[in-house]
Design a protein around this motif. Structure first.
Motif, short mmCIF file in Angstrom:
data_model
loop_
_atom_site.label_atom_id
_atom_site.label_comp_id
_atom_site.label_asym_id
_atom_site.label_seq_id
_atom_site.Cartn_x
_atom_site.Cartn_y
_atom_site.Cartn_z
N ASP A 112 0.83 -1.21 0.00
CA ASP A 112 0.00 0.00 0.00
C ASP A 112 0.87 1.26 0.00
O ASP A 112 0.47 2.30 -0.53
CB ASP A 112 -0.92 0.01 1.23
CG ASP A 112 -1.97 -1.09 1.18
OD1 ASP A 112 -2.31 -1.54 0.06
OD2 ASP A 112 -2.45 -1.50 2.25
N LYS A 113 2.05 1.16 0.62
CA LYS A 113 3.01 2.26 0.64
C LYS A 113 4.32 1.77 0.03
O LYS A 113 5.26 1.41 0.73
CB LYS A 113 3.22 2.75 2.07
CG LYS A 113 1.94 3.28 2.72
CD LYS A 113 2.18 3.73 4.15
CE LYS A 113 0.89 4.27 4.78
NZ LYS A 113 1.11 4.71 6.19
N PRO A 114 4.41 1.72 -1.30
CA PRO A 114 5.60 1.17 -1.97
C PRO A 114 6.84 2.01 -1.69
O PRO A 114 6.76 3.21 -1.41
CB PRO A 114 5.22 1.23 -3.45
CG PRO A 114 4.15 2.27 -3.54
CD PRO A 114 3.40 2.20 -2.26
N TYR A 115 8.01 1.36 -1.80
CA TYR A 115 9.25 2.06 -1.50
C TYR A 115 10.40 1.49 -2.32
O TYR A 115 10.33 0.37 -2.85
CB TYR A 115 9.59 2.00 -0.01
CG TYR A 115 9.96 0.61 0.49
CD1 TYR A 115 11.28 0.17 0.43
CD2 TYR A 115 9.00 -0.25 1.02
CE1 TYR A 115 11.63 -1.09 0.89
CE2 TYR A 115 9.33 -1.51 1.48
CZ TYR A 115 10.65 -1.92 1.41
OH TYR A 115 11.00 -3.17 1.85
N ARG A 116 11.49 2.26 -2.38
CA ARG A 116 12.77 1.85 -2.94
C ARG A 116 13.86 2.20 -1.94
O ARG A 116 13.82 3.26 -1.32
CB ARG A 116 13.07 2.57 -4.25
CG ARG A 116 12.18 2.20 -5.40
CD ARG A 116 12.56 3.05 -6.62
NE ARG A 116 11.80 2.68 -7.79
CZ ARG A 116 11.92 3.27 -8.98
NH1 ARG A 116 12.78 4.28 -9.12
NH2 ARG A 116 11.20 2.86 -10.01
N LEU A 117 14.86 1.32 -1.82
CA LEU A 117 15.97 1.55 -0.90
C LEU A 117 17.27 1.15 -1.56
O LEU A 117 17.38 0.06 -2.12
CB LEU A 117 15.76 0.76 0.39
CG LEU A 117 16.89 0.81 1.43
CD1 LEU A 117 17.12 2.24 1.93
CD2 LEU A 117 16.59 -0.13 2.59
N VAL A 118 18.28 2.03 -1.50
CA VAL A 118 19.62 1.75 -2.00
C VAL A 118 20.61 2.02 -0.87
O VAL A 118 20.60 3.09 -0.27
CB VAL A 118 19.98 2.63 -3.22
CG1 VAL A 118 21.39 2.31 -3.69
CG2 VAL A 118 18.97 2.42 -4.34
N LEU A 119 21.48 1.04 -0.60
CA LEU A 119 22.54 1.17 0.39
C LEU A 119 23.85 0.74 -0.25
O LEU A 119 23.91 -0.35 -0.84
CB LEU A 119 22.27 0.30 1.62
CG LEU A 119 20.98 0.60 2.41
CD1 LEU A 119 20.77 -0.47 3.47
CD2 LEU A 119 21.05 1.98 3.04
N GLY A 120 24.88 1.56 -0.16
CA GLY A 120 26.13 1.18 -0.80
C GLY A 120 27.28 2.09 -0.44
O GLY A 120 27.22 2.90 0.48
N LEU A 121 28.35 1.95 -1.22
CA LEU A 121 29.55 2.75 -1.09
C LEU A 121 29.96 3.26 -2.45
O LEU A 121 29.79 2.57 -3.47
CB LEU A 121 30.70 1.92 -0.49
CG LEU A 121 30.55 1.43 0.95
CD1 LEU A 121 31.68 0.47 1.29
CD2 LEU A 121 30.54 2.61 1.92
N THR A 122 30.51 4.47 -2.47
CA THR A 122 31.01 5.03 -3.72
C THR A 122 32.39 5.62 -3.48
O THR A 122 32.63 6.29 -2.46
CB THR A 122 30.03 6.10 -4.27
OG1 THR A 122 30.56 6.65 -5.49
CG2 THR A 122 29.81 7.21 -3.27
N TYR A 123 33.30 5.35 -4.39
CA TYR A 123 34.66 5.86 -4.29
C TYR A 123 34.92 6.80 -5.45
O TYR A 123 34.75 6.42 -6.62
CB TYR A 123 35.67 4.72 -4.31
CG TYR A 123 37.10 5.21 -4.20
CD1 TYR A 123 37.57 5.76 -3.02
CD2 TYR A 123 37.97 5.10 -5.28
CE1 TYR A 123 38.88 6.21 -2.90
CE2 TYR A 123 39.28 5.56 -5.17
CZ TYR A 123 39.72 6.11 -3.99
OH TYR A 123 41.01 6.57 -3.88
N ASN A 124 35.31 8.03 -5.12
CA ASN A 124 35.47 9.08 -6.12
C ASN A 124 36.91 9.58 -6.08
O ASN A 124 37.32 10.21 -5.11
CB ASN A 124 34.48 10.22 -5.83
CG ASN A 124 34.45 11.25 -6.92
OD1 ASN A 124 35.34 11.34 -7.75
ND2 ASN A 124 33.39 12.06 -6.93
#
Length: 258
Positions: A112-124
């Motif tokens: 009923d309450k859809p979601y998206r989740l992203v967890l990570g690491l980024t190296y710049n």
């Protein structure tokens, strides 16, 4: 960004394209590119030839791979070679950098309450931090007419007048770090090798969806914080270009594939 009290103004053209290729067992390869072209004007007296910073460009080339880690989470890995420079002398070694991102993605559309989740690491490799930074993105449709996004570099709140007409408010971190070819000699024996900018921007806007995958949008807002500088080869600030509040305007369109 129109001219502000620092007598600086910036215009940017941004083009992004990513093409996914579906493989077996929920595996996806994707290739893409991003182009940012900047026009920069300093309308005041400066201790160098201002045309040296009149334009600069960034080219990103995205190469990614994704697969289902388990029944809930999808792994995404991206390697991004980058060219970023004033390109006044062609392409030089200092124009080239490589960024990398590894993340887990989870999406639930059936709630009923859809979601998206992203967890990570980024190296710049484009900044002075020699360690990965956290990547967090959380988007939720918490009401039939409302959704929010929390993360870096963007936080937003959306109100759906209908599924085609959407009002938005956004808090955004925007910036760049670009090699200045030929360097710039400054007073007190300083030498600038890079131009950088970081801005925290507050925006309101409107989005119109022609279809589920095609939309146009427009934003207007202001910088809450801004710091544009010339830097030496060690990353130290050696000359301030723009540290005053600016009006911020943005418009564009998006086309999705699936």
């Amino acid at each position: 960004m129109p001219r502000n009290s620092s007598s600086a103004q910036t215009a940017r053209l941004k083009l992004v394209a990513n093409f996914p290729i579906r493989l077996k067992k929920e595996q996806i390869i994707f290739l893409g590119a991003e182009y940012n072209g900047y026009k920069y004007s300093i309308l005041r007296d400066v201790p160098f030839e201002e045309h040296r910073l009149a334009s600069f460009q960034l080219f990103d080339f995205n190469m990614g791979y994704s697969f289902m880690w388990n029944k809930d989470w999808r792994f995404i890995g991206v390697v991004t070679p980058r060219l970023m420079s004033t390109f006044s002398e062609g392409i030089r070694n200092r124009d080239f950098k490589v960024n990398a991102t590894a993340a887990l993605f989870k999406e639930r559309k059936d709630l009923d309450k859809p979601y998206r989740l992203v967890l990570g690491l980024t190296y710049n490799t484009n900044n002075n931090l020699k360690f990965p930074l956290p990547l967090v993105y959380y988007e939720k449709r918490f009401h039939p007419n409302w959704s929010f996004t929390v993360g870096i570099p963007k936080n937003d709140l959306k109100y759906y007048l209908t599924e085609k007409h959407i009002l938005l408010s956004e808090l955004l971190l925007d910036g760049y770090f670009v090699n200045v070819q030929g360097n710039i000699a400054l007073p007190n024996n300083y030498v600038a090798t890079d131009i950088s900018s970081m801005a925290l921007v507050s925006l309101v806007g409107y989005q119109y969806k022609f279809t589920k995958l095609i939309s146009v949008y427009g934003y207007v807002g202001t910088t809450l914080y801004q710091n544009g500088d010339l830097r030496d080869e060690s990353g130290n600030e050696v000359y301030t270009l723009n540290d005053k509040q600016s009006l911020y305007l943005r418009t564009g369109f998006k086309i999705g594939i699936f």
